[in-house]
Enzyme design. Structure first.
Site, PDB file in Angstrom:
ATOM      1  N   SER A  85      -1.924  -3.397   6.396  1.00 22.60           N
ATOM      2  CA  SER A  85      -2.229  -2.926   5.037  1.00 22.60           C
ATOM      3  C   SER A  85      -0.924  -2.629   4.321  1.00 22.60           C
ATOM      4  O   SER A  85      -0.159  -1.754   4.749  1.00 22.60           O
ATOM      5  CB  SER A  85      -3.079  -1.660   5.093  1.00 22.60           C
ATOM      6  OG  SER A  85      -3.050  -1.048   3.800  1.00 22.60           O
ATOM      7  N   HIS A  87      -3.680  -7.348   4.264  1.00 19.91           N
ATOM      8  CA  HIS A  87      -4.755  -6.501   3.729  1.00 19.91           C
ATOM      9  C   HIS A  87      -4.236  -5.732   2.515  1.00 19.91           C
ATOM     10  O   HIS A  87      -3.221  -5.038   2.582  1.00 19.91           O
ATOM     11  CB  HIS A  87      -5.203  -5.538   4.824  1.00 19.91           C
ATOM     12  CG  HIS A  87      -6.384  -4.684   4.482  1.00 19.91           C
ATOM     13  ND1 HIS A  87      -7.691  -5.133   4.587  1.00 19.91           N
ATOM     14  CD2 HIS A  87      -6.477  -3.404   4.052  1.00 19.91           C
ATOM     15  CE1 HIS A  87      -8.519  -4.155   4.238  1.00 19.91           C
ATOM     16  NE2 HIS A  87      -7.797  -3.090   3.898  1.00 19.91           N
ATOM     17  N   ASP A 139      -5.147  -3.020  -0.390  1.00 16.81           N
ATOM     18  CA  ASP A 139      -6.045  -1.905  -0.690  1.00 16.81           C
ATOM     19  C   ASP A 139      -6.019  -1.552  -2.174  1.00 16.81           C
ATOM     20  O   ASP A 139      -5.040  -0.988  -2.672  1.00 16.81           O
ATOM     21  CB  ASP A 139      -5.648  -0.683   0.133  1.00 16.81           C
ATOM     22  CG  ASP A 139      -6.084  -0.803   1.583  1.00 16.81           C
ATOM     23  OD1 ASP A 139      -7.275  -1.098   1.812  1.00 16.81           O
ATOM     24  OD2 ASP A 139      -5.236  -0.617   2.481  1.00 16.81           O
ATOM     25  N   MET A 178      -7.423   0.702  -5.122  1.00 14.36           N
ATOM     26  CA  MET A 178      -8.080   2.004  -5.335  1.00 14.36           C
ATOM     27  C   MET A 178      -8.044   2.356  -6.811  1.00 14.36           C
ATOM     28  O   MET A 178      -7.048   2.094  -7.486  1.00 14.36           O
ATOM     29  CB  MET A 178      -7.342   3.088  -4.542  1.00 14.36           C
ATOM     30  CG  MET A 178      -7.238   2.787  -3.056  1.00 14.36           C
ATOM     31  SD  MET A 178      -6.497   4.165  -2.179  1.00 14.36           S
ATOM     32  CE  MET A 178      -6.380   3.456  -0.527  1.00 14.36           C
ATOM     33  N   HIS A 225      -9.403  -5.458  -0.325  1.00 12.66           N
ATOM     34  CA  HIS A 225     -10.384  -4.394  -0.083  1.00 12.66           C
ATOM     35  C   HIS A 225     -10.497  -3.543  -1.344  1.00 12.66           C
ATOM     36  O   HIS A 225      -9.582  -2.796  -1.678  1.00 12.66           O
ATOM     37  CB  HIS A 225      -9.886  -3.560   1.119  1.00 12.66           C
ATOM     38  CG  HIS A 225     -10.736  -2.379   1.462  1.00 12.66           C
ATOM     39  ND1 HIS A 225     -10.309  -1.391   2.333  1.00 12.66           N
ATOM     40  CD2 HIS A 225     -11.995  -2.019   1.081  1.00 12.66           C
ATOM     41  CE1 HIS A 225     -11.255  -0.471   2.456  1.00 12.66           C
ATOM     42  NE2 HIS A 225     -12.283  -0.829   1.709  1.00 12.66           N
ATOM     43  N   MET A 254     -11.701  -0.535  -3.293  1.00 18.25           N
ATOM     44  CA  MET A 254     -12.252   0.820  -3.242  1.00 18.25           C
ATOM     45  C   MET A 254     -12.373   1.262  -4.697  1.00 18.25           C
ATOM     46  O   MET A 254     -11.642   2.140  -5.174  1.00 18.25           O
ATOM     47  CB  MET A 254     -11.332   1.727  -2.420  1.00 18.25           C
ATOM     48  CG  MET A 254     -11.456   1.434  -0.916  1.00 18.25           C
ATOM     49  SD  MET A 254     -10.059   1.999   0.035  1.00 18.25           S
ATOM     50  CE  MET A 254      -8.955   0.602  -0.191  1.00 18.25           C
ATOM     51  N   MET A 299     -15.251   1.248   8.126  1.00 19.11           N
ATOM     52  CA  MET A 299     -14.197   2.237   7.858  1.00 19.11           C
ATOM     53  C   MET A 299     -14.183   3.270   8.979  1.00 19.11           C
ATOM     54  O   MET A 299     -15.223   3.867   9.298  1.00 19.11           O
ATOM     55  CB  MET A 299     -14.447   2.949   6.521  1.00 19.11           C
ATOM     56  CG  MET A 299     -14.374   2.080   5.274  1.00 19.11           C
ATOM     57  SD  MET A 299     -12.810   1.206   5.030  1.00 19.11           S
ATOM     58  CE  MET A 299     -11.640   2.561   4.982  1.00 19.11           C
ATOM     59  N   GLY A 306      -9.186   6.057   1.001  1.00 19.21           N
ATOM     60  CA  GLY A 306      -8.371   6.682  -0.041  1.00 19.21           C
ATOM     61  C   GLY A 306      -6.906   6.833   0.340  1.00 19.21           C
ATOM     62  O   GLY A 306      -6.046   6.785  -0.535  1.00 19.21           O
ATOM     63  N   PHE A 307      -6.648   6.978   1.630  1.00 16.31           N
ATOM     64  CA  PHE A 307      -5.271   7.238   2.044  1.00 16.31           C
ATOM     65  C   PHE A 307      -4.968   6.576   3.379  1.00 16.31           C
ATOM     66  O   PHE A 307      -5.848   6.476   4.234  1.00 16.31           O
ATOM     67  CB  PHE A 307      -5.026   8.752   2.174  1.00 16.31           C
ATOM     68  CG  PHE A 307      -5.318   9.496   0.906  1.00 16.31           C
ATOM     69  CD1 PHE A 307      -4.365   9.575  -0.104  1.00 16.31           C
ATOM     70  CD2 PHE A 307      -6.561  10.063   0.696  1.00 16.31           C
ATOM     71  CE1 PHE A 307      -4.646  10.226  -1.298  1.00 16.31           C
ATOM     72  CE2 PHE A 307      -6.857  10.723  -0.501  1.00 16.31           C
ATOM     73  CZ  PHE A 307      -5.889  10.802  -1.496  1.00 16.31           C
ATOM     74  N   GLY A 308      -3.718   6.156   3.520  1.00 12.06           N
ATOM     75  CA  GLY A 308      -3.253   5.694   4.813  1.00 12.06           C
ATOM     76  C   GLY A 308      -2.898   6.896   5.679  1.00 12.06           C
ATOM     77  O   GLY A 308      -2.848   8.030   5.204  1.00 12.06           O
ATOM     78  N   ASP A 329     -10.987  -0.589   9.715  1.00 19.49           N
ATOM     79  CA  ASP A 329      -9.975  -0.138   8.762  1.00 19.49           C
ATOM     80  C   ASP A 329      -9.819   1.375   8.815  1.00 19.49           C
ATOM     81  O   ASP A 329     -10.737   2.105   8.434  1.00 19.49           O
ATOM     82  CB  ASP A 329     -10.378  -0.586   7.352  1.00 19.49           C
ATOM     83  CG  ASP A 329      -9.258  -0.402   6.341  1.00 19.49           C
ATOM     84  OD1 ASP A 329      -8.183   0.082   6.715  1.00 19.49           O
ATOM     85  OD2 ASP A 329      -9.491  -0.750   5.162  1.00 19.49           O
ATOM     86  N   GLY A 330      -8.643   1.810   9.283  1.00 23.96           N
ATOM     87  CA  GLY A 330      -8.312   3.225   9.269  1.00 23.96           C
ATOM     88  C   GLY A 330      -7.955   3.759  10.646  1.00 23.96           C
ATOM     89  O   GLY A 330      -8.766   3.694  11.579  1.00 23.96           O
TER      90      GLY A 330
HETATM   91  C1  DX5 Z   1      -7.794   3.440   3.647  1.00 20.77           C
HETATM   92  C2  DX5 Z   1      -7.357   1.997   3.516  1.00 20.77           C
HETATM   93  C3  DX5 Z   1      -6.728   1.476   4.768  1.00 20.77           C
HETATM   94  C4  DX5 Z   1      -5.512   2.217   5.159  1.00 20.77           C
HETATM   95  C5  DX5 Z   1      -5.163   1.987   6.592  1.00 20.77           C
HETATM   96  O1  DX5 Z   1      -8.411   3.851   2.503  1.00 20.77           O
HETATM   97  O2  DX5 Z   1      -8.455   1.182   3.222  1.00 20.77           O
HETATM   98  O3  DX5 Z   1      -6.501   0.090   4.707  1.00 20.77           O
HETATM   99  O4  DX5 Z   1      -4.423   1.905   4.378  1.00 20.77           O
HETATM  100  O5  DX5 Z   1      -4.049   2.757   6.862  1.00 20.77           O
HETATM  101  P1  DX5 Z   1      -3.780   3.401   8.284  1.00 20.77           P
HETATM  102  O6  DX5 Z   1      -3.689   2.281   9.253  1.00 20.77           O
HETATM  103  O7  DX5 Z   1      -2.506   4.117   8.086  1.00 20.77           O
HETATM  104  O8  DX5 Z   1      -4.933   4.316   8.581  1.00 20.77           O
HETATM  105 ZN    ZN Z   2      -8.372  -1.112   3.496  1.00 18.48          ZN
END
Ligand code: DX5
Ligand code: ZN
Length: 225
Positions: free
Chosen positions: A12, A37, A39, A41, A70, A72, A141, A146-148, A176-177
């Site tokens: 990602s 990937h 993301d 948002m 993806h 969101m 998920m 929302g956050f990595g 994912d996550g």
């Molecule tokens: C979360 C994202 C993910 C995220 C994964 O909202 O959709 O793709 O960036 O990050 P990690 O691997 O750090 O959990």
């Molecule tokens: Zn994602």
């Protein structure tokens, strides 16, 4: 895009250097990423904001593998054509993003992309039972989106259930996550084939130290088997 259930690592770029996306994408692909990937948002469906169609279009020429977008965001349908124009290979929408996911998946395919449907941790596998012939990918998920860098939520039972529901259909299961060398084997064993990883791929590396990205991906691959 041909279909198989071999293990695919999809870094990602949420964890990449936001001032240097082109070089970051080239670096992860040179180091063995299978997909990229992306993301998206909107600060509404999720409490964070990233980028929209013009940025995704700018990423496109750098992605030689598969651009896995993806969303969101809510609503989705008004933006589908813009992501097709931006060059998404796979466009994934959340089942929780609106009342008409069936229509959304139809529209994604009609726009020439593979269609993905994502499930938040609180949404059961059964929610996609009537969508399996309309989807090319189910994204499970394993964090609240929302956050990595969040902690992995164990959705192994949901993944196994989906794998059984999918049967012989050509539908990917993506996780994912919180994917890292510890959590990857759990979801791989349950039937996932695409592992998204942000922090676990980018940590410790940079475009000047891309071999770290390679080693991080290799560690996930080796652990997942
Ligand atoms: C979360 C994202 C993910 C995220 C994964 O909202 O959709 O793709 O960036 O990050 P990690 O691997 O750090 O959990
Ligand atoms: Zn994602």
């Amino acid at each position: 895009m041909s279909f198989d259930r071999s293990l695919k690592i999809a870094p990602s770029i949420l964890s990449a250097d936001f001032a240097n996306f082109g070089a970051e994408i080239r670096a992860i692909e040179a180091q063995g990423a299978d997909w990229v990937h992306v993301d998206v948002m909107d600060g509404h469906f999720v409490p964070n904001l990233t980028f929209g169609p013009p940025a995704v279009k700018a990423f496109r020429p750098h992605v030689k593998t598969v651009m896995d977008v993806h969303l969101m965001i809510s609503p989705v349908d008004a933006y589908i054509d813009a992501y097709a124009d931006a060059g998404a290979d796979i466009l994934t929408a959340h089942i929780e993003a609106g009342p008409h996911i069936h229509r959304t998946l139809q529209a994604i395919r009609a726009a020439g992309m593979k269609a993905g449907v994502a499930l938040n941790p609180g949404t059961p596998a059964e929610a996609v039972a009537d969508l399996l012939d309309m989807a090319d990918l189910i994204c499970v998920m394993t964090v609240n989106p929302g956050f990595g860098g969040q902690k992995f939520i164990d959705m192994t039972a949901k993944v196994a259930k989906l794998r059984a529901m999918i049967g012989d259909r050509a539908v990917h299961i993506e996780i994912d996550g919180g994917v890292d060398p510890v959590t990857a084997p759990l979801v791989r064993a349950a039937g996932a084939d695409v592992l998204v990883a942000g922090s676990a791929v980018f940590k410790g590396g940079s475009v000047d130290k891309p071999e770290v990205y390679g080693a991080n991906m290799q560690a996930i691959r080796a652990a997942a088997g």
